[in-house]
Design an enzyme around this catalytic site. Structure first.
Site, PDB file in Angstrom:
ATOM      1  CB  CYS A  86      39.941  45.224  71.193  1.00 42.42           C
ATOM      2  SG  CYS A  86      40.640  43.572  71.026  1.00 42.42           S
ATOM      3  CG  HIS A 182      42.230  46.924  66.974  1.00 45.75           C
ATOM      4  ND1 HIS A 182      42.550  47.542  68.160  1.00 45.75           N
ATOM      5  CD2 HIS A 182      42.283  45.591  67.226  1.00 45.75           C
ATOM      6  CE1 HIS A 182      42.789  46.630  69.086  1.00 45.75           C
ATOM      7  NE2 HIS A 182      42.634  45.438  68.548  1.00 45.75           N
ATOM      8  CD  GLU A 184      42.731  50.985  67.174  1.00 51.11           C
ATOM      9  OE1 GLU A 184      43.325  50.146  67.872  1.00 51.11           O
ATOM     10  OE2 GLU A 184      41.492  50.962  66.998  1.00 51.11           O
TER      11      GLU A 184
END
Length: 526
Positions: A86, A182, A184
């Protein structure tokens, strides 16, 4: 000699994203050690840390604004694998000669990216669907306003969306990657596989970070640190102090003494359970200080939540100190400090997340305490602490018990704390938790508890009216405890719990269920 579990390590540079700690947890779940440092870490510190690769995390600011954070320039001359996520991808692109612009379409939430290049990168053999043109598609989570609009020299597009043609990029010859989404978060379905490709295939990290090895390493470190000295631990029955007790007992045996302060504000039978578990079953030396009267007399007449917390904290230290003074020649005080405490404590001092090794005192300890700290969990996240607890043989229900505030029932009794109120609340809370277990919902909610309201409400028993107290039930679902939604428990279950509390506990005439989310409400009532 087994390999040092910290030797294959990843550096995560933090630009202020709420997801930074989540990235670190994901990296560790894959079996690789990592630490979080601020984005402006010096070249000397980076070289000393000696990472196998660097992750540039996200952040709330815009690369297009003057003075917004930048990655250390030295990273682009160090031949280290880089992954920008990001904001991390945007600053990487901008610093290397690409261009970032504000987007007129903010991408927030679920998105589908098309893989433009899968070989030798993050996306090799990874897909969720296939597009009409035969290219792989991935379900991902986006959260950005800006986007990369021109690639830096040497980079190619590796994934795109209709509104962000450069949704991921990679260098043609260097191990440098950027993703606008993202990986994660769990909404990015293949996120773990992408991170694993970066850590294992690209950075060449061995997966050494496992519960068994972490325990071995911690035992060695504790033995080296304390030698033959005696260690004292304040045991609360919570997850962190319980895991510290089990770990230290395995490392140093009878050199450890635990002090368990029973403040009269614990859950039903909790004091006896702690003594059974640690003293009886595990053979740990535990001193139980029965200080209920001391705590309750100091709390008498006090209505203010903050002052109640302070009274409970100060009284705990008085009682703990008095018990500690009876144990001769103690050199070390053990604490259940965990990695998020270290990050938050450093951030409070410097305005940003900082270093694991800086001395961290959780606060509340007397200044003149002549003991050194031993903190065997200070590198670990809460989920890692739980896994280690299981590995050390602690029961699942203890390790995965819901959080319980330090002041205990003191902040779940609104206003003044009295023994009568604590006794009623203990019983009500026990019924609530017992029924959640019976319905197999306890581990599906993040936290559940009862609250005592010191107001009397009218009830009818037989033909007689009676004015008795009110119990509020609270259950929430959350990932990080920063935000939470109230748990939508079945009405039949709430009815059963309410009936049991009113019928089995004298002094209660009404039960209510709290349907407030956080924000605006907090999880605890006080």
């Amino acid at each position: 000699m087994s390999e040092n579990i910290h030797s294959h390590r990843i550096l995560i540079l933090d630009f202020g994203s709420q997801y930074t700690q989540l990235i670190a947890r994901r990296v560790r779940e894959i079996g690789v050690y990592c630490e979080i440092y601020p984005f402006d870490m010096s070249e000397a510190d980076i070289r000393e840390f000696n990472p196998k690769g660097v992750i540039l995390a996200g952040g709330p600011e815009s690369v297009t604004e003057l003075g917004s954070p930048r990655a250390p320039e030295c990273l682009f001359n160090m031949d280290l694998p880089l992954l920008g996520i990001c904001y991390g991808m945007q600053t990487m692109a901008e610093q290397m000669g690409g261009k970032v612009a504000g987007s007129n379409v903010r991408e927030f939430g679920y998105a589908q990216v098309k893989i433009e290049r899968s070989e030798d990168g993050l996306f090799e053999n990874i897909k969720d669907h296939v597009a009409e043109d035969g290219k792989p598609l991935l379900d991902v989570w986006m959260s950005h306003g800006d986007k990369v609009v021109a690639l830096p020299e040497g980079f190619v597009i590796s994934a795109s969306t209709p509104s962000a043609p450069i949704a991921a990029m990679q260098h043609e010859s260097k191990p440098w990657f950027g993703v606008q989404f993202h990986p994660e978060v769990t909404h990015t379905l293949q996120g773990r596989r992408m991170l694993e490709r970066f850590l294992v295939n690209i950075c060449g990290c061995k997966q050494l970070w496992t519960p068994g090895r972490i325990i071995e390493d911690a035992i060695t470190q504790v033995r080296n640190q304390v030698g033959q000295d005696k260690v004292l631990l304040g045991l609360s029955g919570g997850v962190d102090s319980s895991v510290v007790a089990a770990l230290l007992h395995r490392a140093i045996g009878d050199q450890l003494t635990c002090v368990f302060v029973d403040n009269g504000l614990l859950r039903l039978h909790e004091g006896d359970q702690v003594m059974d578990m640690f003293a009886k079953n595990m053979g740990i030396k535990v001193v139980r200080a029965n200080a209920q009267d001391q705590f309750l007399s100091k709390l008498a007449g006090e209505n203010d939540p903050e002052r109640k917390r302070k009274i409970i904290g100060h009284t705990f230290i008085e009682v703990f100190d008095a018990e500690a003074a009876k144990i001769k020649d103690v050199k070390w005080l053990a604490q259940g400090t965990i990695y998020p405490d270290v990050i938050e404590s450093a951030a409070a001092k410097t305005g940003k997340a900082h270093v694991i090794k800086s001395h961290h005192n959780v606060g509340g300890l007397p200044e003149d305490m002549e003991m050194q700290l031993v903190e065997p969990l200070r590198e670990l996240f809460k989920d890692e602490v739980r896994k280690i607890g299981l590995e050390l043989g602690l029961p699942y229900d203890m390790v995965y018990r819901h959080p319980f505030p330090g002041p205990g029932l003191g902040v779940r009794i609104l206003g003044e704390v009295k023994k009568e109120y604590a006794d009623i609340l203990r019983e009500a809370d026990a019924i609530f938790i017992e029924e959640l277990h019976r319905a197999e919902l306890y581990h599906k909610v993040s936290q559940a508890f009862a609250v005592f309201l010191p107001v009397k409400s009218v009830g009818v028993v037989g033909d007689a009216r009676r004015y008795e107290y009110v119990i509020a039930l609270r259950a929430v679902e959350t990932i990080d405890f920063m935000t939470a939604r109230w748990a939508h428990l079945p009405y039949e279950l709430l009815e059963k719990i309410s009936n049991r509390i009113i019928n089995e506990i004298s002094g209660v005439s009404r039960v209510v269920y709290d349907v407030s989310s956080k924000p605006p409400a907090t999880i605890e009532w006080e």
